[in-house]
Design a protein around this motif. Structure first.
Motif, short mmCIF file in Angstrom:
data_model
loop_
_atom_site.label_atom_id
_atom_site.label_comp_id
_atom_site.label_asym_id
_atom_site.label_seq_id
_atom_site.Cartn_x
_atom_site.Cartn_y
_atom_site.Cartn_z
N LYS A 27 36.54 102.27 -14.79
CA LYS A 27 35.21 102.96 -14.71
C LYS A 27 34.98 103.92 -15.89
O LYS A 27 35.94 104.36 -16.70
CB LYS A 27 35.23 103.97 -13.34
CG LYS A 27 35.43 102.91 -11.94
CD LYS A 27 35.26 104.00 -11.05
CE LYS A 27 35.41 103.13 -9.73
NZ LYS A 27 35.29 104.08 -8.60
N SER A 56 36.61 95.52 -11.67
CA SER A 56 37.95 95.31 -10.83
C SER A 56 38.66 94.07 -11.74
O SER A 56 38.22 93.26 -12.35
CB SER A 56 37.52 94.51 -9.37
OG SER A 56 37.10 93.34 -9.44
N VAL A 85 43.09 103.36 -10.67
CA VAL A 85 41.69 103.77 -11.18
C VAL A 85 41.79 104.00 -12.88
O VAL A 85 42.62 104.76 -12.97
CB VAL A 85 41.11 104.84 -10.46
CG1 VAL A 85 39.72 105.21 -10.85
CG2 VAL A 85 40.71 104.19 -9.10
#
Length: 297
Positions: A27, A56, A85
């Motif tokens: 992200k 992903s 993450v």
């Protein structure tokens, strides 16, 4: 019989711990939005993948590893494979004083040897990107803007995707910095296609040092296909996973092509198989991507 069953269970347990699938998502550290098509490689190994459109990714690896995350417009980051993450920080680009000039689009020339393909590049586990060098000529002064990129693909998958990247040239003559701040994602149809990518909106001026045009393989699920071939000696049928599309190549004398395997640019070497017959034409030659450029004023 009971002993055999125990051995089977031990084998399954060992296999489970030897290789496990890690999953995560990449992200933007500021916006929190997922980042598509990030290059993800295992440090010091020829193993890697690409993040999907939703950021992903998954990767089959043994033990804990260091992963390298690289995306255009973001700072490269190294993290443990245990991280689920991954936040990438957007790059801050230092603005330079430039003279803005609007292309006229009244004159065009085409450079390269796009129309003479003699082979094609198949993207397997190791291959990531190939870059073709375009030398600057003084005749380009009247057509100094790069308007279009032409590249031929052969795809076993419909709507296969790949990246186009444009690099500057360093003092050693190899690719260096990205000349663009945004990805160019190309989607191609199944079969053989002559693709023309219009980049006239970027107003890219052909540098006097020359430039590299590269295609980059996206190792995503929708690009996967199975390739089958038979070994010459054993006659055994081999099945491997490759990534669409394939790219047509030319057979040339000059060593103007570099390939990238997980962050390292290496000049493609000449073939030295010394074969005779139909393969004799490959001796001491280099396969370079069949890419052309259309320049405009």
């Amino acid at each position: 019989m009971m002993k055999d069953k125990r051995l089977i269970w031990i084998f399954l347990i060992v296999s489970h711990f030897a290789f496990s699938q890690i999953r995560g998502v990449v992200k933007d550290s500021i916006s929190g939005e997922p980042i598509s098509y990030v290059n993800i490689s295992v440090e010091n190994e020829t193993v890697g993948t690409t993040s999907e459109a939703d950021g992903s990714f998954s990767l089959d690896i043994k033990d804990e590893k260091v992963l390298i995350f690289s995306a255009l417009g973001f700072e490269t980051k190294k993290l443990s494979s245990k991280s689920e993450v991954i936040l990438l920080k957007p790059k801050v680009f230092e603005l330079k004083e430039v003279v803005i000039e609007q292309p006229k689009f009244k004159k065009e020339i085409e450079i390269g040897n796009f129309n003479k393909p003699l082979g094609y590049h198949i993207s397997g586990d190791l291959e990531w990107s190939n870059a073709k060098f375009f030398k600057y000529e003084t005749t380009y002064e009247q057509t100094k803007f790069v308007k279009k990129i032409k590249i031929t693909t052969r795809s076993k998958v419909n709507n296969a995707k790949f990246k186009i990247r444009i690099f500057s040239v360093n003092k050693e003559g190899s690719p260096e910095d990205d000349l663009l701040y945004e990805d160019i994602i190309v989607t191609v149809k199944k079969g053989k296609r002559k693709n023309i990518i219009d980049i006239s909106n970027l107003k890219l001026v052909f540098p006097e040092e020359g430039l590299f045009i590269a295609y980059e393989v996206l190792k995503i699920e929708s690009n996967k296909y199975e390739f089958k071939y038979t070994e010459n000696e054993s006659k055994k049928l081999i099945k491997k996973i490759y990534y669409a599309p394939d790219f047509e190549c030319n057979l040339v004398e000059e060593q103007n092509t570099y390939h990238n395997r997980f962050g390292k640019w290496i000049k493609l070497q000449r073939w030295h198989n010394n074969e005779i017959g139909s393969r004799e034409k490959y001796n001491n030659k280099v396969f370079e991507p069949a890419i052309n450029l259309i320049l405009t004023n």
